[in-house]
Motif scaffolding. Structure first.
Motif, PDB file in Angstrom:
ATOM      1  N   ALA A  87     -39.493  18.773  25.028  1.00  0.00           N
ATOM      2  CA  ALA A  87     -40.084  17.900  26.031  1.00  0.00           C
ATOM      3  C   ALA A  87     -39.825  16.449  25.646  1.00  0.00           C
ATOM      4  O   ALA A  87     -39.625  16.122  24.484  1.00  0.00           O
ATOM      5  CB  ALA A  87     -41.572  18.160  26.126  1.00  0.00           C
ATOM      6  N   ALA A  88     -39.857  15.564  26.653  1.00  0.00           N
ATOM      7  CA  ALA A  88     -39.654  14.138  26.388  1.00  0.00           C
ATOM      8  C   ALA A  88     -40.729  13.643  25.419  1.00  0.00           C
ATOM      9  O   ALA A  88     -41.849  14.137  25.424  1.00  0.00           O
ATOM     10  CB  ALA A  88     -39.707  13.369  27.697  1.00  0.00           C
ATOM     11  N   PRO A  89     -40.429  12.663  24.570  1.00  0.00           N
ATOM     12  CA  PRO A  89     -39.145  12.002  24.481  1.00  0.00           C
ATOM     13  C   PRO A  89     -38.117  12.815  23.683  1.00  0.00           C
ATOM     14  O   PRO A  89     -38.492  13.605  22.828  1.00  0.00           O
ATOM     15  CB  PRO A  89     -39.468  10.703  23.751  1.00  0.00           C
ATOM     16  CG  PRO A  89     -40.616  11.075  22.864  1.00  0.00           C
ATOM     17  CD  PRO A  89     -41.427  12.059  23.668  1.00  0.00           C
ATOM     18  N   LEU A  90     -36.862  12.598  23.990  1.00  0.00           N
ATOM     19  CA  LEU A  90     -35.782  13.262  23.271  1.00  0.00           C
ATOM     20  C   LEU A  90     -35.778  12.782  21.828  1.00  0.00           C
ATOM     21  O   LEU A  90     -35.640  11.584  21.559  1.00  0.00           O
ATOM     22  CB  LEU A  90     -34.447  12.924  23.937  1.00  0.00           C
ATOM     23  CG  LEU A  90     -33.188  13.447  23.253  1.00  0.00           C
ATOM     24  CD1 LEU A  90     -33.146  14.963  23.327  1.00  0.00           C
ATOM     25  CD2 LEU A  90     -31.953  12.845  23.905  1.00  0.00           C
ATOM     26  N   ARG A  91     -35.953  13.669  20.894  1.00  0.00           N
ATOM     27  CA  ARG A  91     -36.008  13.319  19.473  1.00  0.00           C
ATOM     28  C   ARG A  91     -34.626  13.453  18.857  1.00  0.00           C
ATOM     29  O   ARG A  91     -34.011  14.518  18.928  1.00  0.00           O
ATOM     30  CB  ARG A  91     -36.998  14.220  18.755  1.00  0.00           C
ATOM     31  CG  ARG A  91     -37.028  14.059  17.249  1.00  0.00           C
ATOM     32  CD  ARG A  91     -37.645  12.748  16.818  1.00  0.00           C
ATOM     33  NE  ARG A  91     -39.086  12.873  16.679  1.00  0.00           N
ATOM     34  CZ  ARG A  91     -39.877  11.892  16.253  1.00  0.00           C
ATOM     35  NH1 ARG A  91     -39.359  10.719  15.975  1.00  0.00           N
ATOM     36  NH2 ARG A  91     -41.173  12.081  16.144  1.00  0.00           N
ATOM     37  N   VAL A  92     -34.134  12.367  18.277  1.00  0.00           N
ATOM     38  CA  VAL A  92     -32.818  12.343  17.650  1.00  0.00           C
ATOM     39  C   VAL A  92     -32.995  12.145  16.148  1.00  0.00           C
ATOM     40  O   VAL A  92     -33.652  11.198  15.710  1.00  0.00           O
ATOM     41  CB  VAL A  92     -31.945  11.211  18.219  1.00  0.00           C
ATOM     42  CG1 VAL A  92     -30.591  11.170  17.509  1.00  0.00           C
ATOM     43  CG2 VAL A  92     -31.770  11.370  19.714  1.00  0.00           C
ATOM     44  N   ALA A  93     -32.442  13.045  15.368  1.00  0.00           N
ATOM     45  CA  ALA A  93     -32.387  12.865  13.916  1.00  0.00           C
ATOM     46  C   ALA A  93     -31.160  12.014  13.605  1.00  0.00           C
ATOM     47  O   ALA A  93     -30.026  12.423  13.869  1.00  0.00           O
ATOM     48  CB  ALA A  93     -32.300  14.217  13.218  1.00  0.00           C
ATOM     49  N   LEU A  94     -31.388  10.816  13.100  1.00  0.00           N
ATOM     50  CA  LEU A  94     -30.313   9.840  12.926  1.00  0.00           C
ATOM     51  C   LEU A  94     -30.020   9.638  11.448  1.00  0.00           C
ATOM     52  O   LEU A  94     -30.895   9.212  10.685  1.00  0.00           O
ATOM     53  CB  LEU A  94     -30.722   8.509  13.573  1.00  0.00           C
ATOM     54  CG  LEU A  94     -29.611   7.525  13.902  1.00  0.00           C
ATOM     55  CD1 LEU A  94     -28.760   8.035  15.061  1.00  0.00           C
ATOM     56  CD2 LEU A  94     -30.189   6.155  14.263  1.00  0.00           C
ATOM     57  N   GLY A  95     -28.795   9.941  11.033  1.00  0.00           N
ATOM     58  CA  GLY A  95     -28.377   9.634   9.673  1.00  0.00           C
ATOM     59  C   GLY A  95     -28.230   8.132   9.522  1.00  0.00           C
ATOM     60  O   GLY A  95     -27.379   7.524  10.159  1.00  0.00           O
ATOM     61  N   TYR A 150     -28.665  16.041  15.988  1.00  0.00           N
ATOM     62  CA  TYR A 150     -28.456  15.238  14.780  1.00  0.00           C
ATOM     63  C   TYR A 150     -27.240  14.363  14.995  1.00  0.00           C
ATOM     64  O   TYR A 150     -26.162  14.850  15.316  1.00  0.00           O
ATOM     65  CB  TYR A 150     -28.276  16.165  13.583  1.00  0.00           C
ATOM     66  CG  TYR A 150     -27.719  15.536  12.317  1.00  0.00           C
ATOM     67  CD1 TYR A 150     -28.015  14.225  11.941  1.00  0.00           C
ATOM     68  CD2 TYR A 150     -26.905  16.291  11.464  1.00  0.00           C
ATOM     69  CE1 TYR A 150     -27.509  13.677  10.773  1.00  0.00           C
ATOM     70  CE2 TYR A 150     -26.398  15.761  10.288  1.00  0.00           C
ATOM     71  CZ  TYR A 150     -26.700  14.447   9.952  1.00  0.00           C
ATOM     72  OH  TYR A 150     -26.197  13.903   8.794  1.00  0.00           O
ATOM     73  N   HIS A 151     -27.422  13.041  14.817  1.00  0.00           N
ATOM     74  CA  HIS A 151     -26.323  12.088  14.916  1.00  0.00           C
ATOM     75  C   HIS A 151     -26.150  11.414  13.565  1.00  0.00           C
ATOM     76  O   HIS A 151     -27.030  10.675  13.112  1.00  0.00           O
ATOM     77  CB  HIS A 151     -26.621  11.044  15.994  1.00  0.00           C
ATOM     78  CG  HIS A 151     -25.521  10.025  16.165  1.00  0.00           C
ATOM     79  ND1 HIS A 151     -25.612   8.992  17.070  1.00  0.00           N
ATOM     80  CD2 HIS A 151     -24.298   9.893  15.575  1.00  0.00           C
ATOM     81  CE1 HIS A 151     -24.512   8.258  17.018  1.00  0.00           C
ATOM     82  NE2 HIS A 151     -23.704   8.790  16.102  1.00  0.00           N
ATOM     83  N   GLU A 152     -25.020  11.676  12.919  1.00  0.00           N
ATOM     84  CA  GLU A 152     -24.683  11.005  11.669  1.00  0.00           C
ATOM     85  C   GLU A 152     -23.828   9.786  12.004  1.00  0.00           C
ATOM     86  O   GLU A 152     -22.725   9.927  12.538  1.00  0.00           O
ATOM     87  CB  GLU A 152     -23.946  11.945  10.726  1.00  0.00           C
ATOM     88  CG  GLU A 152     -23.511  11.285   9.425  1.00  0.00           C
ATOM     89  CD  GLU A 152     -24.658  10.549   8.745  1.00  0.00           C
ATOM     90  OE1 GLU A 152     -24.520   9.319   8.563  1.00  0.00           O
ATOM     91  OE2 GLU A 152     -25.672  11.193   8.412  1.00  0.00           O
TER      92      GLU A 152
END
Length: 413
Positions: free
Chosen positions: A10-18, A118-120
């Motif tokens: 569900a919102a908000p979109l959770r991004v795991a950021l390296g 996941y965005h590295e």
């Protein structure tokens, strides 16, 4: 979509950021990560940043130059972690493996349970974590010019980058040039690659001499009375061209308009330091080292010109920052720099010392010419923004975990 992908949360979109690159002092990749994280947060992507020693919420936009906060009690300070990591990476192969293994463990332990992807942001993801994975490749200079990098870095990237490309679901590159380089030098599915240009902070803008005076005075400089070479001091930047071109200027002008080097000391710098020692002693070259983020827009805006003879860049933030200030960028005509600068600066072969010297002389003495170049630079710089970078990055995320709710928010921008 493969079964290993989790349902869209569900919102908000959770991004795991390296975001290990957010450890100060920030270099180009750190600036990319910080601005991207801030703008993604504004778009509702809720980035959660992995800093190497711990996870943290994104740094707020009103604290430029600060690292992410909210570290857990007892967390290792970022400066200590960075120093330790550098020490390990300069050691044996076993030490480098141990360092990366330790980071990967910390990454998995703290990975947000509700992360959608996941965005590295710095080349090498920390393994397959059961999420759609995006990586950003900023260049492949370590393949084109391995001699300009520390051997440990080249070894690390050669060992891990091919696998990272294979396993990534999307590969963001910061220019069309890098896309071409990846396709030429690496085994990668072209269908994975998305070009998303970097942006430029709104803090970089033209400023009056009065607005510049206080900051420049702290660095012993006067507005329009210096030439600026900005970036990490390392062989790829070809600062020897800037130095030799400046030394061809008339003696009186060299003393009145010094060449200012701003940026952290990188690697393989001993030859350049020997070459410029006498000019530094005479005051014709100034070495400022790392300049705080708060001062940097003023330092750029106050220069006669930016001098950037780099032989290889995946993008080239310093010329763009110069252009956004209306300051002429005298640049190399190689790699991605022409793609970014276009008609907003002066493009020369990085080995053309006479050409660089002539352009530097004109920037110092011909105010109408400098103003005309500055107007073109301002027009070109308007094409780039971190907001646009974040929107296009979010579009890449939506290809993998698309959410109608977020699509509506983005379309309204």
């Amino acid at each position: 979509m493969p079964e290993r992908y989790r349902p869209i949360p569900a919102a908000p979109l959770r991004v795991a950021l390296g975001a290990v690159s957010l450890s100060a002092p920030l270099t180009g990749i750190g600036q990319y990560t910080r601005h991207l994280a801030q703008e993604l947060a504004a778009l509702g992507a809720a980035p959660h940043c992995f800093l190497g020693a711990h996870w943290a919420e994104v740094v707020t936009a009103d604290a430029p130059g600060a690292g992410p906060t909210n570290a857990p009690p007892g967390a290792v300070p970022l400066s200590v972690w960075r120093t330790t990591a550098r020490h390990l990476l300069s050691g044996s192969w076993l030490a480098r493996v141990a360092s990366r293994t330790m980071r990967a463990r910390r990454f998995r332990i703290g990975l947000p349970h509700d992360a959608a992807l996941y965005h590295e942001t710095n080349f090498l993801p920390f393994g397959d974590v059961g999420l759609p994975t995006v990586l950003t490749a900023h260049d492949v200079s370590w393949l084109r010019y391995p001699e300009t990098h520390p051997a440990a870095r080249v070894s690390l990237l050669r060992r891990h980058f091919p696998r990272a490309l294979r396993h990534a679901d999307r590969v963001i590159v910061v220019s069309d040039f890098v896309r071409t380089e990846l396709l030429d030098l690496c085994e990668v599915d072209p269908g994975k690659i998305r070009v998303v240009h970097n942006g430029v902070s709104p803090a970089f803008l033209p400023r009056s001499p009065e607005a510049l005076r206080a900051v420049l005075a702290r660095h012993g400089l006067l507005a329009n009375r210096y030439l600026l070479a900005l970036g990490t001091i390392e062989p790829r930047k070809r600062l020897s061209t800037a130095l030799r071109a400046h030394q061809q200027l008339p003696v009186a002008l060299r003393r009145q308009v010094p060449l200012v080097l701003a940026g952290i000391k990188g690697w393989l710098t001993s030859e350049l330091e020997r070459e410029m020692a006498q000019a530094v002693a005479r005051g014709e070259v100034r070495v400022l080292g790392y300049v705080p983020d708060a001062d940097l827009p003023f330092l750029v805006a106050g220069a006669c010109a930016m001098v950037y003879p780099s032989i290889y860049e995946g993008f080239g933030l310093p010329p763009l920052e110069s252009m956004a200030c209306g300051v002429p960028a005298i640049c190399s005509n190689r790699s991605a720099i022409p793609e970014v600068v276009a008609d907003g600066g002066i493009l020369l072969d990085p080995d053309d010392i006479d050409g660089f010297s002539d352009a530097m002389l004109r920037a110092c003495e011909d105010a109408p010419w400098r103003a005309a170049i500055g107007e073109r630079a301002l027009r070109r710089a308007q094409y780039f923004s971190w907001q646009r970078c974040a929107r296009e990055t979010l579009d890449v995320y939506r290809e993998l975990v698309g959410s109608p709710a977020h699509g509506a928010a983005v379309e309204g921008l």
